[in-house]
Enzyme design. Structure first.
Site, PDB file in Angstrom:
ATOM      1  N   ASP A  15      28.097  55.635  55.697  1.00 23.90           N
ATOM      2  CA  ASP A  15      28.321  56.844  54.924  1.00 23.90           C
ATOM      3  C   ASP A  15      28.096  58.056  55.823  1.00 23.90           C
ATOM      4  O   ASP A  15      27.066  58.153  56.502  1.00 23.90           O
ATOM      5  CB  ASP A  15      27.356  56.906  53.735  1.00 23.90           C
ATOM      6  CG  ASP A  15      27.651  55.835  52.694  1.00 23.90           C
ATOM      7  OD1 ASP A  15      28.822  55.442  52.570  1.00 23.90           O
ATOM      8  OD2 ASP A  15      26.702  55.397  52.018  1.00 23.90           O
ATOM      9  N   LYS A  62      43.110  57.460  66.480  1.00 23.67           N
ATOM     10  CA  LYS A  62      41.943  57.912  67.239  1.00 23.67           C
ATOM     11  C   LYS A  62      41.556  56.873  68.293  1.00 23.67           C
ATOM     12  O   LYS A  62      41.202  57.223  69.428  1.00 23.67           O
ATOM     13  CB  LYS A  62      40.774  58.157  66.277  1.00 23.67           C
ATOM     14  CG  LYS A  62      39.610  58.900  66.872  1.00 23.67           C
ATOM     15  CD  LYS A  62      38.551  59.213  65.817  1.00 23.67           C
ATOM     16  CE  LYS A  62      39.009  60.255  64.844  1.00 23.67           C
ATOM     17  NZ  LYS A  62      37.908  60.684  63.922  1.00 23.67           N
ATOM     18  N   TYR A 106      46.622  66.007  61.062  1.00 21.91           N
ATOM     19  CA  TYR A 106      47.186  67.336  60.849  1.00 21.91           C
ATOM     20  C   TYR A 106      48.017  67.849  62.031  1.00 21.91           C
ATOM     21  O   TYR A 106      48.417  69.014  62.055  1.00 21.91           O
ATOM     22  CB  TYR A 106      46.048  68.335  60.574  1.00 21.91           C
ATOM     23  CG  TYR A 106      45.273  68.041  59.310  1.00 21.91           C
ATOM     24  CD1 TYR A 106      45.687  68.522  58.076  1.00 21.91           C
ATOM     25  CD2 TYR A 106      44.111  67.263  59.350  1.00 21.91           C
ATOM     26  CE1 TYR A 106      44.981  68.254  56.920  1.00 21.91           C
ATOM     27  CE2 TYR A 106      43.392  66.991  58.205  1.00 21.91           C
ATOM     28  CZ  TYR A 106      43.830  67.480  56.987  1.00 21.91           C
ATOM     29  OH  TYR A 106      43.122  67.210  55.830  1.00 21.91           O
ATOM     30  N   ASP A 107      48.299  66.990  62.989  1.00 22.76           N
ATOM     31  CA  ASP A 107      49.017  67.421  64.193  1.00 22.76           C
ATOM     32  C   ASP A 107      50.332  68.152  63.914  1.00 22.76           C
ATOM     33  O   ASP A 107      50.655  69.133  64.591  1.00 22.76           O
ATOM     34  CB  ASP A 107      49.292  66.221  65.104  1.00 22.76           C
ATOM     35  CG  ASP A 107      48.052  65.748  65.849  1.00 22.76           C
ATOM     36  OD1 ASP A 107      47.004  66.431  65.756  1.00 22.76           O
ATOM     37  OD2 ASP A 107      48.117  64.708  66.526  1.00 22.76           O
ATOM     38  N   HIS A 151      37.813  53.216  62.605  1.00 24.08           N
ATOM     39  CA  HIS A 151      38.798  52.314  62.020  1.00 24.08           C
ATOM     40  C   HIS A 151      40.168  52.993  61.995  1.00 24.08           C
ATOM     41  O   HIS A 151      41.100  52.498  61.384  1.00 24.08           O
ATOM     42  CB  HIS A 151      38.387  51.913  60.596  1.00 24.08           C
ATOM     43  CG  HIS A 151      37.195  51.004  60.535  1.00 24.08           C
ATOM     44  ND1 HIS A 151      35.926  51.410  60.874  1.00 24.08           N
ATOM     45  CD2 HIS A 151      37.076  49.698  60.179  1.00 24.08           C
ATOM     46  CE1 HIS A 151      35.074  50.408  60.726  1.00 24.08           C
ATOM     47  NE2 HIS A 151      35.755  49.358  60.303  1.00 24.08           N
ATOM     48  N   ASP A 211      33.863  62.595  65.621  1.00 22.76           N
ATOM     49  CA  ASP A 211      34.076  63.173  64.299  1.00 22.76           C
ATOM     50  C   ASP A 211      34.832  64.466  64.528  1.00 22.76           C
ATOM     51  O   ASP A 211      34.394  65.317  65.311  1.00 22.76           O
ATOM     52  CB  ASP A 211      32.766  63.432  63.559  1.00 22.76           C
ATOM     53  CG  ASP A 211      33.032  63.621  62.065  1.00 22.76           C
ATOM     54  OD1 ASP A 211      33.500  62.666  61.432  1.00 22.76           O
ATOM     55  OD2 ASP A 211      32.799  64.726  61.535  1.00 22.76           O
ATOM     56  N   SER A 212      35.960  64.574  63.895  1.00 23.03           N
ATOM     57  CA  SER A 212      36.822  65.716  64.178  1.00 23.03           C
ATOM     58  C   SER A 212      37.533  66.159  62.920  1.00 23.03           C
ATOM     59  O   SER A 212      37.596  65.437  61.923  1.00 23.03           O
ATOM     60  CB  SER A 212      37.838  65.354  65.265  1.00 23.03           C
ATOM     61  OG  SER A 212      38.575  64.201  64.888  1.00 23.03           O
ATOM     62  N   ARG A 268      39.832  66.903  71.538  1.00 29.52           N
ATOM     63  CA  ARG A 268      39.227  65.640  71.976  1.00 29.52           C
ATOM     64  C   ARG A 268      39.230  65.529  73.497  1.00 29.52           C
ATOM     65  O   ARG A 268      38.266  65.046  74.094  1.00 29.52           O
ATOM     66  CB  ARG A 268      39.977  64.474  71.330  1.00 29.52           C
ATOM     67  CG  ARG A 268      39.257  63.129  71.462  1.00 29.52           C
ATOM     68  CD  ARG A 268      39.825  62.090  70.495  1.00 29.52           C
ATOM     69  NE  ARG A 268      39.572  62.468  69.118  1.00 29.52           N
ATOM     70  CZ  ARG A 268      40.522  62.806  68.234  1.00 29.52           C
ATOM     71  NH1 ARG A 268      41.794  62.815  68.593  1.00 29.52           N
ATOM     72  NH2 ARG A 268      40.202  63.133  67.006  1.00 29.52           N
TER      73      ARG A 268
END
Length: 225
Positions: A51, A24, A168-169, A20, A80-81, A208
């Site tokens: 979850d 990404k 966080y880039d 969502h 997931d990163s 990625r």
């Protein structure tokens, strides 16, 4: 980095991106476009977010991919990163998004990392080692799965620099570069260099992109690869 968890099959046609997160989703669409794969997001399909109860990036990626594949009846790709800071014992790690709070406020999350580092005696003038991890999981409705992982190492800077990218880039400067991910174009950050990949290199700069190169080798028609 690791390859497929099982014997691979080809990924084609319509694929659900189990996210969502618009940033990404945009990156995944750009990566898949050269292979003719149509990407639709879990958010666009109205799928609920499961979850994330895993203890690793790989486990959480698999949870998201399985849920989207079951709900949509289509192959699903999940990422997931997060960022792992050495001086914080690997935190925030799998909780990277949660450090932004319910509103995903990454300005606050970056400030929290800086504050935690300062409290541990690692001020902005010190070298702050960190790495990004991306785990890409693909799941099919029949239960078949594949998993790939990429990493990129670098240093954290303060204050944040650049307004590109997401998360966080702006505080992450990859090794060998003077600019942060937040100061790089999308092509510089996560574009794939297939010539480099063919010669045995990582094929890209971002975590990625590196995970995607492994996925493409195993699951996608070669096309530009």
């Amino acid at each position: 980095m690791s390859g497929a968890s099982e014997a691979a099959r080809r990924l084609s046609g319509r694929v659900v991106i189990a996210t969502h997160n618009p940033g990404k989703l945009a990156e995944m669409r750009e990566l898949l476009a050269p292979f003719g794969v149509e990407a639709v997001s879990a958010g666009e399909l109205g799928l609920a977010e499961p979850d994330e109860t895993g203890t690793t990036f790989a486990e959480n990626a698999a949870i998201k991919a399985r849920a989207a594949a079951r709900a949509s009846g289509l192959p699903a790709l999940a990422d997931d990163s997060g960022i792992c800071v050495e001086a914080l014992d690997g935190a925030p790690g799998i909780f990277s998004a949660r450090w932004g709070g319910p509103d995903k406020n990454f300005v606050a999350a970056m400030s929290r990392i800086n504050d935690e580092l300062v409290m541990r005696g690692h001020g902005p003038e010190s070298r702050r080692r960190a790495h990004f991890v991306s785990a890409l999981a693909v799941a099919w409705p029949d239960g078949h799965e594949a998993l790939f992982e990429g990493r990129v190492f670098g240093d954290l800077v303060w204050p944040p620099r650049g307004d590109r990218g997401f998360g966080y880039d702006p505080v992450f400067r990859p090794d060998g570069h003077a600019r942060t991910f937040g100061e790089m174009s999308s092509q510089e950050k996560h574009g794939v260099d297939w010539e480099d990949a063919r010669s045995g290199g990582p094929g890209g700069l971002s975590h990625r992109a590196r995970a995607f190169v492994l996925l493409a080798r195993a699951l996608l028609q070669q096309g530009e690869a």
